[in-house]
Design an enzyme around this catalytic site. Structure first.
Site, PDB file in Angstrom:
ATOM      1  N   GLU A 160      11.279  21.649  62.613  1.00 39.45           N
ATOM      2  CA  GLU A 160      11.224  21.192  61.210  1.00 39.45           C
ATOM      3  C   GLU A 160       9.849  21.062  60.674  1.00 39.45           C
ATOM      4  O   GLU A 160       8.760  20.917  61.574  1.00 39.45           O
ATOM      5  CB  GLU A 160      11.773  19.984  60.956  1.00 39.45           C
ATOM      6  CG  GLU A 160      13.356  19.793  60.877  1.00 39.45           C
ATOM      7  CD  GLU A 160      13.889  18.565  60.789  1.00 39.45           C
ATOM      8  OE1 GLU A 160      15.132  18.486  60.507  1.00 39.45           O
ATOM      9  OE2 GLU A 160      13.319  17.559  60.558  1.00 39.45           O
ATOM     10  N   SER A 163      12.469  19.523  57.049  1.00 35.96           N
ATOM     11  CA  SER A 163      13.143  18.256  57.210  1.00 35.96           C
ATOM     12  C   SER A 163      13.815  18.055  55.742  1.00 35.96           C
ATOM     13  O   SER A 163      13.250  18.647  54.847  1.00 35.96           O
ATOM     14  CB  SER A 163      12.112  17.053  57.446  1.00 35.96           C
ATOM     15  OG  SER A 163      12.637  15.813  56.873  1.00 35.96           O
TER      16      SER A 163
END
Length: 556
Positions: A445, A471
């Site tokens: 992420e 994220s």
């Protein structure tokens, strides 16, 4: 149905005397072993707030199972904190952990011949991993989410971990003092519970309620609320009821249920990671979705929830508003979901949603006639840079187009150094490649980078695309899961510094402005980079992992 449909093989008869002897060594009686054996898969770990309180909840789940006539047997698996490992080498382990968690739940349940299972989950990957394991085994069971963290406070304002990441960028840009950064850091996470906005954990918690694997209304109760203990206890009754009625995960995981879950992601402005995880769960259930299905559902579903990362409210506010059942009732009333789908309680989606109790005057969940946006937050784009698709999350505030020069980076670290070193300018398109499932490996992420871009004040003027992930706390014009990834020779591998990239959300297009002949020439000249790991779990994962377009599951 024989309630000991599996455990009888390990507890009954003369030949199982040795097994019974071993069970008795740790306190189980003949009476205990005569009852159905219910596994309690606990993802507790002492490394993060998201899962730190799960021992407490698992103890309550076990009490509930005993009260409902079963014998619980708890076992642990692992978890990796996305928030703590973000921007580091450790983040490569996050998506890999999803497979390990699913494998370990499956292995223990198959090995110990449990009759049913309750999966107690917290941080991002533990939730879809539990769904994947249930779908594989088709064993009666449910998922209980440990709950969201309470918001922190900074100068009278609710803050979450998202604010800490963005404060790092603001500090690097000279817009926030070191003292203020430390104050944000010290106050953002006040206790146990998973990250507080509609980030990946709370998105997947919503998914589990709306798809039917979690009892509706259970997951949205915050981690440290006294009600969470009561709900954990009630899971014993729910799982024993599912066992008695023969309700199995694949009875629940229908095509309509997956579309209900996608609608839940779309209407709450949820994380793009839900695309990856729902694709993975669908394949484990042998009911494959396609990435374009997310676009179809999102287009017909309004954005109703005013939640972080782009909105005003946090996940505890959803609970105060009446919880996920209120969202389910909105979707049902608007005919955006199929109310006939089965849930783990034995009731239908409609029966559960119609029991919702909305708090008068709440502002978190908009009325159907005044949506925040007429379509949902998920957008699937294609083009000569993403022929197999990529995923963006578009709130009511995001730009819908961008055209600018490519700034190409071969890793997240390179891009982060450029952002904090003030080398990214308004109008740029940051391209981060070789961070996909295989190339990373592990599809990291990019919250450190996206948070720093926002903190630098470039969130409204810079776009970003990557074959890695984002994220759930990411916001802005950011496109992830670009497929095929660079490590597989996807077109993102051919982009050069300064190429003009055109993004048009309305047309669902992301293109680099070069001719097909030039693209073919560049790809012909492309050579794969040597693998980052040649031994161990990362090497094994890179060898087995499928494309992001298939949920990045591992295949033999």
């Amino acid at each position: 149905m024989d309630l000991k449909h599996r455990s009888r093989s390990i507890t009954d008869g003369r030949d199982q005397a040795p097994a019974r002897a071993m069970f008795k060594a740790i306190g189980f009686s003949d009476s205990d072993l005569a009852k159905p054996i219910i596994g309690v898969a606990n993802t507790w770990i002492e490394t993060m707030p998201c899962n730190f309180h799960l021992r407490r909840l698992s103890a309550k789940v076990k009490e509930g199972i005993r009260a409902a006539g079963g014998t619980p047997m708890e076992f642990n698996t692992i978890a990796i904190s996305d928030g703590e490992t973000m921007g580091t080498e450790g983040m490569r382990a996050s998506l890999v952990s999803r497979e390990v968690i699913a494998d370990s739940i499956e292995l223990v349940c198959r090995g110990q011949l449990f009759d049913a299972v309750v999966c107690v989950v917290g941080c991002d990957k533990t939730i879809p991993a539990a769904g994947m394991a249930l779908a594989r085994m088709n064993l009666p069971g449910l998922v209980l989410y440990g709950g969201t963290i309470a918001p922190g406070k900074f100068r009278g304002k609710d803050i979450t971990i998202q604010d800490v990441f963005e404060a790092v960028g603001a500090n690097a840009a000279g817009k926030m003092s070191d003292a203020d950064l430390l104050e944000v850091e010290n106050n953002a996470c006040p206790a146990a519970g998973a990250c507080g906005g509609q980030y990946t954990a709370n998105t997947m918690s919503t998914v589990m309620e709306l798809i039917g694997l979690s009892p509706m209304g259970f997951n949205s109760v915050p981690a440290m609320e006294a009600r969470k203990d009561e709900i954990a206890f009630r899971c014993g009754e729910v799982v024993m009821n599912a066992l008695k009625k023969g309700i199995r995960p694949r009875d629940i995981l229908t095509r309509a249920a997956f579309e209900n879950a996608i609608a839940g992601v779309a209407t709450t402005g949820g994380s793009t990671n839900a695309v990856l995880h729902l694709l993975a769960i669908s394949r484990e259930a042998e009911l494959p979705l396609q990435i374009d299905d997310f676009q179809k559902v999102s287009e017909r579903t309004p954005l109703l929830c005013d939640l972080k990362p782009s909105g005003r409210f946090v996940a505890t506010d959803v609970d105060k508003a009446g919880g996920i059942p209120v969202i389910a009732k909105r979707l049902l009333d608007g005919k955006h979901v199929d109310g006939s789908t089965l849930t783990v309680t034995g009731k239908t989606f409609a029966e559960e949603a119609n029991a919702a109790k909305e708090t008068a005057g709440q502002e978190v969940i908009a009325p159907l006639d005044r949506p925040l946006k007429k379509t949902g937050g998920l957008v699937i784009l294609r083009g000569n840079l993403a022929p197999d698709g990529c995923v963006a999350k578009i709130s009511s505030h995001e730009r819908l187009s961008h055209r600018g020069p490519a700034r190409v980076f071969e890793s997240e670290e390179e891009a982060m150094a450029a952002v904090t070193g003030k080398k990214i300018k308004a109008g740029d398109v940051v391209v981060i490649r070789n961070e996909g499932p295989k190339g990373g490996p592990g599809m990291r992420e990019m919250l450190s980078v996206t948070g720093a871009i926002v903190g630098e004040g470039l969130g409204s003027s810079v776009a970003l695309m990557t074959d890695g992930r984002f994220s759930g706390a990411t916001h802005g014009l950011m496109m992830g899961h670009v497929a095929p990834e660079a490590a597989l020779g996807g077109p993102i591998a051919a982009v050069k510094e300064g190429d003009t990239i055109n993004i048009d959300v309305n047309k669902r297009v992301v293109d680099v402005e070069i001719s097909k002949e030039e693209m073919d020439k560049r790809l012909k000249e492309w050579k794969p980079k040597p693998p980052r790991y040649t031994t161990g779990v990362f090497a094994k994962y890179a060898a087995l992992v499928a494309s992001a377009g298939e949920g990045a599951i591992t295949k033999a």
